[in-house]
Design a protein around this motif. Structure first.
Motif, PDB file in Angstrom:
ATOM      1  N   ASN A   1       0.832  -1.214   0.000  1.00  0.00           N
ATOM      2  CA  ASN A   1       0.000   0.000   0.000  1.00  0.00           C
ATOM      3  C   ASN A   1       0.865   1.261   0.000  1.00  0.00           C
ATOM      4  O   ASN A   1       0.562   2.234  -0.688  1.00  0.00           O
ATOM      5  N   ILE A   2       1.945   1.234   0.777  1.00  0.00           N
ATOM      6  CA  ILE A   2       2.855   2.385   0.814  1.00  0.00           C
ATOM      7  C   ILE A   2       3.520   2.570  -0.540  1.00  0.00           C
ATOM      8  O   ILE A   2       3.597   3.692  -1.066  1.00  0.00           O
ATOM      9  N   ILE A   3       4.013   1.477  -1.115  1.00  0.00           N
ATOM     10  CA  ILE A   3       4.658   1.566  -2.435  1.00  0.00           C
ATOM     11  C   ILE A   3       3.659   2.079  -3.462  1.00  0.00           C
ATOM     12  O   ILE A   3       3.990   2.935  -4.289  1.00  0.00           O
TER      13      ILE A   3
ATOM     14  N   LYS B   1      14.798   1.197  -1.384  1.00  0.00           N
ATOM     15  CA  LYS B   1      14.084   0.325  -0.442  1.00  0.00           C
ATOM     16  C   LYS B   1      13.448  -0.859  -1.160  1.00  0.00           C
ATOM     17  O   LYS B   1      13.399  -1.956  -0.610  1.00  0.00           O
ATOM     18  N   GLU B   2      12.949  -0.634  -2.370  1.00  0.00           N
ATOM     19  CA  GLU B   2      12.417  -1.776  -3.122  1.00  0.00           C
ATOM     20  C   GLU B   2      13.521  -2.811  -3.326  1.00  0.00           C
ATOM     21  O   GLU B   2      13.303  -4.000  -3.099  1.00  0.00           O
ATOM     22  N   ASP B   3      14.695  -2.353  -3.758  1.00  0.00           N
ATOM     23  CA  ASP B   3      15.808  -3.269  -4.025  1.00  0.00           C
ATOM     24  C   ASP B   3      16.244  -3.997  -2.764  1.00  0.00           C
ATOM     25  O   ASP B   3      16.380  -5.227  -2.748  1.00  0.00           O
ATOM     26  N   GLU B   4      16.467  -3.237  -1.698  1.00  0.00           N
ATOM     27  CA  GLU B   4      17.054  -3.783  -0.479  1.00  0.00           C
ATOM     28  C   GLU B   4      16.095  -4.665   0.315  1.00  0.00           C
ATOM     29  O   GLU B   4      16.527  -5.619   0.969  1.00  0.00           O
ATOM     30  N   TYR B   5      14.814  -4.377   0.261  1.00  0.00           N
ATOM     31  CA  TYR B   5      13.870  -5.105   1.102  1.00  0.00           C
ATOM     32  C   TYR B   5      12.913  -5.995   0.308  1.00  0.00           C
ATOM     33  O   TYR B   5      12.938  -7.208   0.459  1.00  0.00           O
ATOM     34  N   LEU B   6      12.077  -5.402  -0.517  1.00  0.00           N
ATOM     35  CA  LEU B   6      11.067  -6.193  -1.229  1.00  0.00           C
ATOM     36  C   LEU B   6      11.709  -7.160  -2.215  1.00  0.00           C
ATOM     37  O   LEU B   6      11.458  -8.363  -2.170  1.00  0.00           O
TER      38      LEU B   6
ATOM     39  N   ARG C   1      12.575 -16.210  -2.209  1.00  0.00           N
ATOM     40  CA  ARG C   1      11.384 -17.048  -2.062  1.00  0.00           C
ATOM     41  C   ARG C   1      10.751 -17.515  -3.374  1.00  0.00           C
ATOM     42  O   ARG C   1       9.960 -18.448  -3.374  1.00  0.00           O
ATOM     43  N   CYS C   2      11.072 -16.841  -4.491  1.00  0.00           N
ATOM     44  CA  CYS C   2      10.308 -17.116  -5.712  1.00  0.00           C
ATOM     45  C   CYS C   2      11.184 -16.979  -6.961  1.00  0.00           C
ATOM     46  O   CYS C   2      11.430 -15.867  -7.438  1.00  0.00           O
ATOM     47  N   ALA C   3      11.624 -18.108  -7.498  1.00  0.00           N
ATOM     48  CA  ALA C   3      12.454 -18.102  -8.711  1.00  0.00           C
ATOM     49  C   ALA C   3      11.697 -17.494  -9.897  1.00  0.00           C
ATOM     50  O   ALA C   3      12.308 -16.863 -10.770  1.00  0.00           O
ATOM     51  N   GLU C   4      10.397 -17.654  -9.912  1.00  0.00           N
ATOM     52  CA  GLU C   4       9.571 -17.109 -10.996  1.00  0.00           C
ATOM     53  C   GLU C   4       9.693 -15.584 -11.092  1.00  0.00           C
ATOM     54  O   GLU C   4       9.538 -15.002 -12.169  1.00  0.00           O
ATOM     55  N   ALA C   5       9.990 -14.932  -9.986  1.00  0.00           N
ATOM     56  CA  ALA C   5      10.086 -13.473  -9.955  1.00  0.00           C
ATOM     57  C   ALA C   5      11.441 -12.949 -10.428  1.00  0.00           C
ATOM     58  O   ALA C   5      11.572 -11.746 -10.698  1.00  0.00           O
ATOM     59  N   LEU C   6      12.445 -13.810 -10.540  1.00  0.00           N
ATOM     60  CA  LEU C   6      13.800 -13.346 -10.845  1.00  0.00           C
ATOM     61  C   LEU C   6      13.922 -12.513 -12.119  1.00  0.00           C
ATOM     62  O   LEU C   6      14.561 -11.453 -12.088  1.00  0.00           O
TER      63      LEU C   6
ATOM     64  N   ASN D   1       4.216  -0.254 -13.590  1.00  0.00           N
ATOM     65  CA  ASN D   1       3.238  -1.288 -13.947  1.00  0.00           C
ATOM     66  C   ASN D   1       3.815  -2.683 -13.775  1.00  0.00           C
ATOM     67  O   ASN D   1       3.121  -3.596 -13.313  1.00  0.00           O
ATOM     68  N   LYS D   2       5.081  -2.854 -14.146  1.00  0.00           N
ATOM     69  CA  LYS D   2       5.716  -4.162 -13.967  1.00  0.00           C
ATOM     70  C   LYS D   2       5.765  -4.514 -12.478  1.00  0.00           C
ATOM     71  O   LYS D   2       5.486  -5.651 -12.096  1.00  0.00           O
ATOM     72  N   GLU D   3       6.101  -3.547 -11.660  1.00  0.00           N
ATOM     73  CA  GLU D   3       6.124  -3.810 -10.214  1.00  0.00           C
ATOM     74  C   GLU D   3       4.744  -4.201  -9.712  1.00  0.00           C
ATOM     75  O   GLU D   3       4.583  -5.213  -9.027  1.00  0.00           O
ATOM     76  N   GLU D   4       3.746  -3.396 -10.055  1.00  0.00           N
ATOM     77  CA  GLU D   4       2.411  -3.616  -9.495  1.00  0.00           C
ATOM     78  C   GLU D   4       1.713  -4.845 -10.061  1.00  0.00           C
ATOM     79  O   GLU D   4       0.977  -5.508  -9.337  1.00  0.00           O
ATOM     80  N   HIS D   5       1.939  -5.171 -11.328  1.00  0.00           N
ATOM     81  CA  HIS D   5       1.198  -6.264 -11.951  1.00  0.00           C
ATOM     82  C   HIS D   5       1.958  -7.582 -12.007  1.00  0.00           C
ATOM     83  O   HIS D   5       1.338  -8.635 -12.140  1.00  0.00           O
ATOM     84  N   GLU D   6       3.288  -7.527 -11.917  1.00  0.00           N
ATOM     85  CA  GLU D   6       4.066  -8.768 -11.942  1.00  0.00           C
ATOM     86  C   GLU D   6       4.657  -9.112 -10.576  1.00  0.00           C
ATOM     87  O   GLU D   6       4.537 -10.248 -10.123  1.00  0.00           O
ATOM     88  N   VAL D   7       5.288  -8.129  -9.929  1.00  0.00           N
ATOM     89  CA  VAL D   7       6.011  -8.414  -8.694  1.00  0.00           C
ATOM     90  C   VAL D   7       5.092  -8.439  -7.471  1.00  0.00           C
ATOM     91  O   VAL D   7       5.208  -9.337  -6.632  1.00  0.00           O
ATOM     92  N   PHE D   8       4.196  -7.482  -7.341  1.00  0.00           N
ATOM     93  CA  PHE D   8       3.325  -7.445  -6.168  1.00  0.00           C
ATOM     94  C   PHE D   8       2.541  -8.745  -5.980  1.00  0.00           C
ATOM     95  O   PHE D   8       2.504  -9.276  -4.870  1.00  0.00           O
TER      96      PHE D   8
END
Length: 190
Positions: free
Chosen positions: A6-8, A59-64, A71-76, A130-137
Protein backbone atom coordinates in the motif's frame (compact mmCIF):
# COMPACT_ATOMS: atom_id res chain seq x y z
CA UNK A 1 -3.05 -5.63 0.03
CA UNK A 2 -0.11 -5.67 2.45
CA UNK A 3 0.92 -2.48 4.34
CA UNK A 4 4.21 -2.15 2.45
CA UNK A 5 2.56 -2.68 -0.90
CA UNK A 6 0.00 0.00 0.00
CA UNK A 7 2.86 2.38 0.81
CA UNK A 8 4.66 1.57 -2.43
CA UNK A 9 1.40 2.04 -4.33
CA UNK A 10 0.94 5.44 -2.64
CA UNK A 11 4.49 6.40 -3.60
CA UNK A 12 3.73 5.32 -7.16
CA UNK A 13 0.68 7.62 -7.16
CA UNK A 14 2.81 10.54 -5.95
CA UNK A 15 5.44 9.88 -8.62
CA UNK A 16 2.73 9.42 -11.26
CA UNK A 17 1.09 12.71 -10.29
CA UNK A 18 4.38 14.55 -10.71
CA UNK A 19 5.06 12.90 -14.07
CA UNK A 20 1.52 13.56 -15.26
CA UNK A 21 1.85 17.21 -14.25
CA UNK A 22 5.17 17.54 -16.06
CA UNK A 23 3.69 16.00 -19.18
CA UNK A 24 0.59 18.25 -18.97
CA UNK A 25 2.74 21.37 -18.77
CA UNK A 26 4.87 20.24 -21.71
CA UNK A 27 1.67 19.59 -23.70
CA UNK A 28 0.42 23.07 -22.77
CA UNK A 29 3.65 24.63 -24.05
CA UNK A 30 3.47 22.59 -27.25
CA UNK A 31 -0.14 23.74 -27.81
CA UNK A 32 0.82 27.38 -27.15
CA UNK A 33 -1.36 27.65 -24.02
CA UNK A 34 1.58 27.92 -21.60
CA UNK A 35 5.02 29.42 -21.39
CA UNK A 36 7.98 27.46 -20.02
CA UNK A 37 8.62 27.92 -16.32
CA UNK A 38 12.13 26.66 -15.58
CA UNK A 39 11.78 27.22 -11.82
CA UNK A 40 8.81 24.84 -11.93
CA UNK A 41 10.64 22.34 -14.15
CA UNK A 42 13.62 22.32 -11.77
CA UNK A 43 11.35 21.72 -8.77
CA UNK A 44 9.48 18.90 -10.49
CA UNK A 45 12.68 17.20 -11.61
CA UNK A 46 14.13 17.64 -8.11
CA UNK A 47 11.07 15.86 -6.64
CA UNK A 48 11.38 13.05 -9.20
CA UNK A 49 15.07 12.78 -8.36
CA UNK A 50 14.69 12.80 -4.58
CA UNK A 51 11.63 10.63 -4.01
CA UNK A 52 11.91 7.74 -6.47
CA UNK A 53 15.67 7.69 -6.93
CA UNK A 54 16.83 8.30 -3.36
CA UNK A 55 14.03 6.85 -1.20
CA UNK A 56 11.66 4.60 -3.15
CA UNK A 57 13.89 2.51 -5.44
CA UNK A 58 16.64 1.72 -2.90
CA UNK A 59 14.08 0.33 -0.44
CA UNK A 60 12.42 -1.78 -3.12
CA UNK A 61 15.81 -3.27 -4.02
CA UNK A 62 17.05 -3.78 -0.48
CA UNK A 63 13.87 -5.11 1.10
CA UNK A 64 11.07 -6.19 -1.23
CA UNK A 65 13.13 -7.51 -4.14
CA UNK A 66 15.80 -9.08 -1.90
CA UNK A 67 13.22 -11.06 0.07
CA UNK A 68 11.23 -12.07 -3.00
CA UNK A 69 14.44 -13.18 -4.76
CA UNK A 70 14.94 -15.72 -1.93
CA UNK A 71 11.38 -17.05 -2.06
CA UNK A 72 10.31 -17.12 -5.71
CA UNK A 73 12.45 -18.10 -8.71
CA UNK A 74 9.57 -17.11 -11.00
CA UNK A 75 10.09 -13.47 -9.96
CA UNK A 76 13.80 -13.35 -10.85
CA UNK A 77 13.49 -12.09 -14.44
CA UNK A 78 11.18 -9.24 -13.39
CA UNK A 79 13.30 -8.38 -10.35
CA UNK A 80 16.50 -8.32 -12.38
CA UNK A 81 14.91 -6.09 -15.03
CA UNK A 82 13.54 -3.71 -12.39
CA UNK A 83 16.86 -3.52 -10.54
CA UNK A 84 18.63 -2.75 -13.83
CA UNK A 85 16.12 0.06 -14.43
CA UNK A 86 16.79 1.38 -10.92
CA UNK A 87 20.53 1.49 -11.69
CA UNK A 88 19.77 3.60 -14.78
CA UNK A 89 17.59 6.01 -12.81
CA UNK A 90 20.25 8.58 -11.99
CA UNK A 91 21.47 8.73 -15.60
CA UNK A 92 17.89 9.14 -16.83
CA UNK A 93 17.30 12.03 -14.39
CA UNK A 94 20.57 13.69 -15.46
CA UNK A 95 19.50 13.36 -19.14
CA UNK A 96 16.17 15.01 -18.28
CA UNK A 97 17.97 17.84 -16.45
CA UNK A 98 20.40 18.30 -19.35
CA UNK A 99 17.52 18.53 -21.84
CA UNK A 100 15.81 21.09 -19.60
CA UNK A 101 19.00 23.18 -19.33
CA UNK A 102 19.47 23.04 -23.11
CA UNK A 103 15.87 24.14 -23.58
CA UNK A 104 16.41 27.03 -21.17
CA UNK A 105 19.56 28.12 -23.06
CA UNK A 106 18.30 27.55 -26.60
CA UNK A 107 14.76 28.77 -26.11
CA UNK A 108 12.08 27.40 -28.42
CA UNK A 109 14.72 25.53 -30.47
CA UNK A 110 15.38 23.31 -27.43
CA UNK A 111 11.75 22.42 -26.78
CA UNK A 112 11.54 19.30 -28.97
CA UNK A 113 14.49 17.65 -27.24
CA UNK A 114 13.10 18.51 -23.81
CA UNK A 115 9.68 17.13 -24.75
CA UNK A 116 11.33 13.95 -26.05
CA UNK A 117 13.30 13.58 -22.79
CA UNK A 118 10.14 14.07 -20.71
CA UNK A 119 8.22 11.56 -22.83
CA UNK A 120 11.04 9.01 -22.64
CA UNK A 121 11.38 9.35 -18.88
CA UNK A 122 7.64 9.20 -18.20
CA UNK A 123 7.05 6.21 -20.49
CA UNK A 124 9.91 4.27 -18.89
CA UNK A 125 8.61 5.03 -15.38
CA UNK A 126 5.02 4.04 -16.27
CA UNK A 127 6.23 0.70 -17.62
CA UNK A 128 8.46 0.24 -14.59
CA UNK A 129 5.70 0.92 -12.04
CA UNK A 130 3.24 -1.29 -13.95
CA UNK A 131 5.72 -4.16 -13.97
CA UNK A 132 6.12 -3.81 -10.21
CA UNK A 133 2.41 -3.62 -9.49
CA UNK A 134 1.20 -6.26 -11.95
CA UNK A 135 4.07 -8.77 -11.94
CA UNK A 136 6.01 -8.41 -8.69
CA UNK A 137 3.32 -7.44 -6.17
CA UNK A 138 1.14 -10.53 -6.82
CA UNK A 139 4.18 -12.80 -6.49
CA UNK A 140 5.22 -11.05 -3.29
CA UNK A 141 1.75 -11.44 -1.79
CA UNK A 142 1.79 -15.13 -2.68
CA UNK A 143 5.32 -16.11 -1.66
CA UNK A 144 6.59 -13.85 1.12
CA UNK A 145 6.28 -14.92 4.74
CA UNK A 146 5.09 -12.99 7.78
CA UNK A 147 8.73 -12.52 8.81
CA UNK A 148 9.55 -11.15 5.35
CA UNK A 149 6.66 -8.70 5.54
CA UNK A 150 7.66 -7.55 9.02
CA UNK A 151 11.12 -6.55 7.77
CA UNK A 152 9.73 -4.94 4.61
CA UNK A 153 7.02 -3.11 6.57
CA UNK A 154 9.59 -1.71 9.02
CA UNK A 155 11.55 -0.23 6.12
CA UNK A 156 8.61 1.17 4.17
CA UNK A 157 6.64 2.48 7.14
CA UNK A 158 9.53 4.88 7.74
CA UNK A 159 8.76 6.46 4.34
CA UNK A 160 5.48 7.75 5.74
CA UNK A 161 3.83 10.18 3.35
CA UNK A 162 5.45 10.43 -0.13
CA UNK A 163 4.01 13.93 -0.50
CA UNK A 164 5.78 15.08 2.67
CA UNK A 165 8.66 12.69 3.42
CA UNK A 166 9.34 11.02 6.76
CA UNK A 167 10.71 14.24 8.27
CA UNK A 168 8.71 16.66 6.11
CA UNK A 169 11.64 17.08 3.74
CA UNK A 170 9.48 16.95 0.59
CA UNK A 171 6.49 18.89 1.89
CA UNK A 172 7.99 22.30 1.11
CA UNK A 173 9.11 21.16 -2.36
CA UNK A 174 5.72 19.62 -3.14
CA UNK A 175 3.89 22.74 -1.88
CA UNK A 176 6.14 24.93 -4.04
CA UNK A 177 5.32 22.82 -7.11
CA UNK A 178 1.58 22.91 -6.43
CA UNK A 179 1.65 26.67 -5.88
CA UNK A 180 3.60 27.56 -9.03
CA UNK A 181 2.22 24.94 -11.44
CA UNK A 182 -0.67 26.31 -13.48
CA UNK A 183 -4.11 24.70 -13.42
CA UNK A 184 -5.08 21.94 -13.93
CA UNK A 185 -1.75 20.68 -12.56
CA UNK A 186 -1.52 23.03 -9.57
CA UNK A 187 -2.85 26.25 -8.10
CA UNK A 188 -0.51 28.72 -9.83
CA UNK A 189 -1.44 31.25 -12.46
CA UNK A 190 -2.53 29.70 -15.71
Amino acid sequence: MNKSLNIIHGEHRAIAAMMHGLRQIVAGIEAGRMKPDFVLFRAMIEYIDKVPEKVHHPKEDEYLFARLRQRCAEALPAIEALEAEHRLGDARIRALEAAMLQYERAGEAGFAAFKAAVDEYVEAEWKHMNKEEHEVFPLAEKHLTGEDWAAIDAAFLSNENPWKGAAGEYEQLFSKIVNIAPAPVGLGPG
